[in-house]
Design a protein around this motif. Sequence first.
Motif, mmCIF file in Angstrom:
data_model
loop_
_atom_site.group_PDB
_atom_site.id
_atom_site.type_symbol
_atom_site.label_atom_id
_atom_site.label_comp_id
_atom_site.label_asym_id
_atom_site.label_seq_id
_atom_site.Cartn_x
_atom_site.Cartn_y
_atom_site.Cartn_z
ATOM 1 N N ARG A 103 0.710 -0.997 0.071
ATOM 2 C CA ARG A 103 -0.183 0.110 0.124
ATOM 3 C C ARG A 103 0.744 1.133 0.018
ATOM 4 O O ARG A 103 0.603 2.133 -0.585
ATOM 5 C CB ARG A 103 -1.058 -0.012 1.131
ATOM 6 N N LYS A 104 2.117 1.304 0.937
ATOM 7 C CA LYS A 104 3.030 2.371 0.788
ATOM 8 C C LYS A 104 3.376 2.638 -0.429
ATOM 9 O O LYS A 104 3.666 4.023 -0.818
ATOM 10 C CB LYS A 104 3.716 2.314 2.078
ATOM 11 N N SER A 106 2.528 1.651 -3.461
ATOM 12 C CA SER A 106 1.520 1.935 -4.550
ATOM 13 C C SER A 106 0.526 2.953 -4.559
ATOM 14 O O SER A 106 -0.189 3.193 -5.416
ATOM 15 C CB SER A 106 1.089 0.616 -4.913
ATOM 16 N N GLU A 107 0.205 3.411 -3.342
ATOM 17 C CA GLU A 107 -0.909 4.172 -3.113
ATOM 18 C C GLU A 107 -1.046 5.504 -3.636
ATOM 19 O O GLU A 107 -1.830 6.094 -4.262
ATOM 20 C CB GLU A 107 -1.001 4.631 -1.447
ATOM 21 N N TRP A 108 0.399 6.103 -4.321
ATOM 22 C CA TRP A 108 0.368 7.171 -5.006
ATOM 23 C C TRP A 108 -0.295 7.127 -6.279
ATOM 24 O O TRP A 108 -0.718 8.085 -6.983
ATOM 25 C CB TRP A 108 1.661 7.613 -5.178
ATOM 26 N N SER A 111 -4.559 4.722 -5.319
ATOM 27 C CA SER A 111 -5.535 5.137 -4.125
ATOM 28 C C SER A 111 -6.744 4.762 -4.219
ATOM 29 O O SER A 111 -7.339 4.515 -3.382
ATOM 30 C CB SER A 111 -5.230 6.468 -3.865
ATOM 31 N N PRO A 112 -7.690 4.819 -5.496
ATOM 32 C CA PRO A 112 -8.738 4.696 -5.574
ATOM 33 C C PRO A 112 -9.156 3.139 -5.299
ATOM 34 O O PRO A 112 -10.281 2.854 -4.709
ATOM 35 C CB PRO A 112 -9.421 4.885 -7.114
ATOM 36 N N TRP A 114 -7.143 1.177 -3.080
ATOM 37 C CA TRP A 114 -6.865 1.058 -1.784
ATOM 38 C C TRP A 114 -7.997 1.542 -1.067
ATOM 39 O O TRP A 114 -8.521 1.003 0.030
ATOM 40 C CB TRP A 114 -5.448 1.389 -1.242
ATOM 41 N N GLU A 115 -8.516 2.661 -1.409
ATOM 42 C CA GLU A 115 -9.777 3.203 -0.774
ATOM 43 C C GLU A 115 -10.970 2.639 -0.914
ATOM 44 O O GLU A 115 -11.885 2.536 0.017
ATOM 45 C CB GLU A 115 -10.022 4.714 -1.183
#
Length: 127
Positions: A103-104, A106-108, A111-112, A114-115
Amino acid sequence: EYDAVVLAAGAAIFGPGAPAELRHLPCGRVGGRAAVLSLPDTYRPQGALGGKYAAPLRRGKKKNGNEKEYVHIGASFEWPSKGEEFSWDRVDRTDDEIVSFLRKESEWFLSPIWENGTVDHVLRGTR
């Protein structure tokens, strides 16, 4: 003369069909883990690559019969100690730590996913 040579042979270098000329090279397998997230049935994820990756999977049925979208987010590298063969018995991070790491990293750009997603399971592989 060359100072270094990069060999990109993939898993074939480890199989019985590997050319005899390559078998002496100091190559070894590494492990890797990826997170599979379930997403709302209205969500249609796209593949993405940005250091880590997201790959949509086929729709699947959950235990309650509802269809879900799934996406595969990967991957970690699990290196063996120097001179040892890779073994899942000797990894030092939990699946939860791997999910946090993915997550850390690839979230950049994911993010949709992960959210809106929920971690369904973690895959393990050796390459």
